[in-house]
Design a protein around this motif. Sequence first.
Motif, mmCIF file in Angstrom:
data_model
loop_
_atom_site.group_PDB
_atom_site.id
_atom_site.type_symbol
_atom_site.label_atom_id
_atom_site.label_comp_id
_atom_site.label_asym_id
_atom_site.label_seq_id
_atom_site.Cartn_x
_atom_site.Cartn_y
_atom_site.Cartn_z
ATOM 1 N N LYS A 134 0.828 -1.205 0.000
ATOM 2 C CA LYS A 134 0.000 0.000 0.000
ATOM 3 C C LYS A 134 0.863 1.255 0.000
ATOM 4 C CE LYS A 134 -3.645 -2.260 2.578
ATOM 5 N NZ LYS A 134 -4.386 -2.280 3.817
ATOM 6 N N GLY A 135 2.166 1.087 0.057
ATOM 7 C CA GLY A 135 3.062 2.228 0.088
ATOM 8 C C GLY A 135 3.358 2.719 1.488
ATOM 9 N N ASP A 136 2.805 2.064 2.499
ATOM 10 C CA ASP A 136 3.035 2.527 3.858
ATOM 11 C C ASP A 136 3.908 1.572 4.671
ATOM 12 O OD1 ASP A 136 1.227 0.495 3.944
ATOM 13 O OD2 ASP A 136 -0.101 1.436 5.407
ATOM 14 N N LYS A 137 4.540 0.613 4.014
ATOM 15 C CA LYS A 137 5.402 -0.299 4.757
ATOM 16 C C LYS A 137 6.861 -0.003 4.423
ATOM 17 C CE LYS A 137 5.772 -4.376 1.819
ATOM 18 N NZ LYS A 137 7.192 -4.551 1.717
ATOM 19 N N TYR A 138 7.726 -0.375 5.333
ATOM 20 C CA TYR A 138 9.157 -0.146 5.173
ATOM 21 C C TYR A 138 9.770 -1.307 4.411
ATOM 22 C CZ TYR A 138 14.069 0.042 6.437
ATOM 23 O OH TYR A 138 15.427 0.061 6.408
ATOM 24 N N ASP A 139 10.488 -1.003 3.331
ATOM 25 C CA ASP A 139 11.198 -2.024 2.575
ATOM 26 C C ASP A 139 12.614 -2.120 3.104
ATOM 27 O OD1 ASP A 139 9.108 -2.688 0.892
ATOM 28 O OD2 ASP A 139 9.619 -1.142 -0.563
ATOM 29 N N ASP A 140 12.944 -3.245 3.694
ATOM 30 C CA ASP A 140 14.288 -3.456 4.208
ATOM 31 C C ASP A 140 15.172 -3.918 3.069
ATOM 32 O OD1 ASP A 140 16.472 -3.753 5.812
ATOM 33 O OD2 ASP A 140 15.800 -5.628 6.740
ATOM 34 N N ILE A 141 16.088 -3.056 2.646
ATOM 35 C CA ILE A 141 16.950 -3.410 1.531
ATOM 36 C C ILE A 141 18.114 -4.285 1.962
ATOM 37 C CG2 ILE A 141 16.332 -1.374 0.183
ATOM 38 C CD1 ILE A 141 18.986 -0.132 1.086
ATOM 39 N N GLN A 142 18.266 -4.519 3.246
ATOM 40 C CA GLN A 142 19.356 -5.360 3.718
ATOM 41 C C GLN A 142 18.996 -6.838 3.668
ATOM 42 O OE1 GLN A 142 22.275 -3.990 4.160
ATOM 43 N NE2 GLN A 142 21.325 -2.017 3.775
ATOM 44 N N SER A 143 17.715 -7.166 3.764
ATOM 45 C CA SER A 143 17.333 -8.571 3.651
ATOM 46 C C SER A 143 17.097 -8.892 2.181
ATOM 47 C CB SER A 143 16.068 -8.863 4.458
ATOM 48 O OG SER A 143 14.974 -8.196 3.900
ATOM 49 N N ALA A 144 17.583 -10.022 1.761
ATOM 50 C CA ALA A 144 17.541 -10.379 0.346
ATOM 51 C C ALA A 144 16.407 -11.354 0.063
ATOM 52 C CB ALA A 144 18.866 -11.001 -0.069
ATOM 53 N N ARG A 145 16.007 -11.378 -1.188
ATOM 54 C CA ARG A 145 14.931 -12.260 -1.625
ATOM 55 C C ARG A 145 15.417 -13.694 -1.803
ATOM 56 N NH1 ARG A 145 11.514 -11.163 -7.137
ATOM 57 N NH2 ARG A 145 10.298 -13.048 -7.069
ATOM 58 N N PHE A 146 16.692 -13.850 -2.186
ATOM 59 C CA PHE A 146 17.250 -15.174 -2.456
ATOM 60 C C PHE A 146 18.480 -15.405 -1.576
ATOM 61 C CE2 PHE A 146 15.498 -13.563 -6.503
ATOM 62 C CZ PHE A 146 14.424 -14.427 -6.606
ATOM 63 N N ILE A 147 18.775 -16.700 -1.336
ATOM 64 C CA ILE A 147 19.943 -17.063 -0.536
ATOM 65 C C ILE A 147 20.720 -18.162 -1.251
ATOM 66 C CG2 ILE A 147 18.902 -16.468 1.683
ATOM 67 C CD1 ILE A 147 18.408 -19.464 2.136
ATOM 68 N N CYS A 148 21.927 -18.392 -0.765
ATOM 69 C CA CYS A 148 22.723 -19.515 -1.249
ATOM 70 C C CYS A 148 22.178 -20.788 -0.596
ATOM 71 C CB CYS A 148 24.195 -19.311 -0.873
ATOM 72 S SG CYS A 148 25.238 -20.721 -1.243
ATOM 73 N N PRO A 149 21.854 -21.826 -1.374
ATOM 74 C CA PRO A 149 21.282 -23.032 -0.776
ATOM 75 C C PRO A 149 22.280 -23.847 0.048
ATOM 76 C CG PRO A 149 21.605 -23.349 -3.121
ATOM 77 C CD PRO A 149 21.927 -21.917 -2.825
ATOM 78 N N VAL A 150 23.572 -23.641 -0.133
ATOM 79 C CA VAL A 150 24.577 -24.426 0.580
ATOM 80 C C VAL A 150 24.971 -23.759 1.897
ATOM 81 C CG1 VAL A 150 26.903 -25.400 0.439
ATOM 82 C CG2 VAL A 150 25.452 -25.344 -1.584
ATOM 83 N N VAL A 151 25.374 -22.497 1.833
ATOM 84 C CA VAL A 151 25.892 -21.808 3.015
ATOM 85 C C VAL A 151 24.811 -20.996 3.712
ATOM 86 C CG1 VAL A 151 27.666 -20.192 3.812
ATOM 87 C CG2 VAL A 151 28.152 -21.707 1.921
ATOM 88 N N GLY A 152 23.856 -20.464 2.953
ATOM 89 C CA GLY A 152 22.793 -19.659 3.537
ATOM 90 C C GLY A 152 23.059 -18.165 3.500
ATOM 91 N N LEU A 153 24.050 -17.714 2.738
ATOM 92 C CA LEU A 153 24.320 -16.284 2.603
ATOM 93 C C LEU A 153 23.240 -15.631 1.750
ATOM 94 C CD1 LEU A 153 28.165 -16.216 1.927
ATOM 95 C CD2 LEU A 153 26.982 -15.495 3.987
ATOM 96 N N GLU A 154 22.871 -14.409 2.109
ATOM 97 C CA GLU A 154 21.847 -13.697 1.358
ATOM 98 C C GLU A 154 22.439 -13.061 0.108
ATOM 99 O OE1 GLU A 154 20.068 -10.936 4.054
ATOM 100 O OE2 GLU A 154 18.733 -12.457 4.859
ATOM 101 N N MET A 155 21.668 -13.061 -0.971
ATOM 102 C CA MET A 155 22.078 -12.428 -2.223
ATOM 103 C C MET A 155 21.694 -10.953 -2.185
ATOM 104 S SD MET A 155 21.212 -14.992 -5.375
ATOM 105 C CE MET A 155 21.147 -13.683 -6.552
ATOM 106 N N ASN A 156 22.442 -10.156 -1.425
ATOM 107 C CA ASN A 156 22.117 -8.743 -1.319
ATOM 108 C C ASN A 156 23.225 -7.841 -1.839
ATOM 109 O OD1 ASN A 156 23.984 -9.171 0.680
ATOM 110 N ND2 ASN A 156 22.666 -8.555 2.364
ATOM 111 N N GLY A 157 24.232 -8.395 -2.483
ATOM 112 C CA GLY A 157 25.289 -7.600 -3.060
ATOM 113 C C GLY A 157 26.535 -7.505 -2.210
ATOM 114 N N ARG A 158 26.486 -7.954 -0.988
ATOM 115 C CA ARG A 158 27.668 -7.889 -0.128
ATOM 116 C C ARG A 158 28.615 -9.059 -0.364
ATOM 117 N NH1 ARG A 158 25.139 -5.992 5.613
ATOM 118 N NH2 ARG A 158 24.545 -3.907 4.928
ATOM 119 N N HIS A 159 28.085 -10.163 -0.848
ATOM 120 C CA HIS A 159 28.893 -11.350 -1.089
ATOM 121 C C HIS A 159 28.858 -11.671 -2.575
ATOM 122 C CE1 HIS A 159 28.718 -11.867 3.241
ATOM 123 N NE2 HIS A 159 27.404 -11.760 3.162
#
Length: 159
Positions: free
Chosen positions: A107-132
């Motif tokens: 609705k445009g009134d919620k906070y989008d957390d850009i630090q949590s990623a939509r996808f992860i690595c299936p082996v290690v569990g790291l988030e695909m957010n650009g840091r790794h």
Amino acid sequence: MGCDGGTIPKRHELVKGPRKVEKVDKNAELVARWYYCALSQEKLRRPIVACELGRLYNKDAILEFLLDKSADKTPMEAASHIKSIKNVTELSLADNPAWSGDKESIKGDKYDDIQSARFICPVVGLEMNGRHKFCFLRNCGCVFSERALKEIKSEVCHK
């Protein structure tokens, strides 16, 4: 009013120095690469494909780009190296269970957390957010973090 003889302006008030170059926020740039299509600038949605340069695209945006070869349309720089659908690989991404982006009503009134990623690595569990760093296998499209590929040390897909 000023400058009526009562004030004497200094040099720094009269001469403007060179403008400072605006720096791009590195974090925002990384988020844009992992959340938005490099061609259409829309949010990434399945099916997601990647080229050999590592750029992520929506598959329908690539198909529209490849089908529309009219002379008046200038080639997009982000996809000028893609000549056919064989130049891209469809990715099989593992969903992040902690991500709740599309599950809630927008609705445009919620906070989008850009630090949590939509996808992860299936082996290690790291988030695909650009840091790794992440890699994908061209033959099957499986996506892993670089750390997971170093730990596995095999050239065969784990699936």
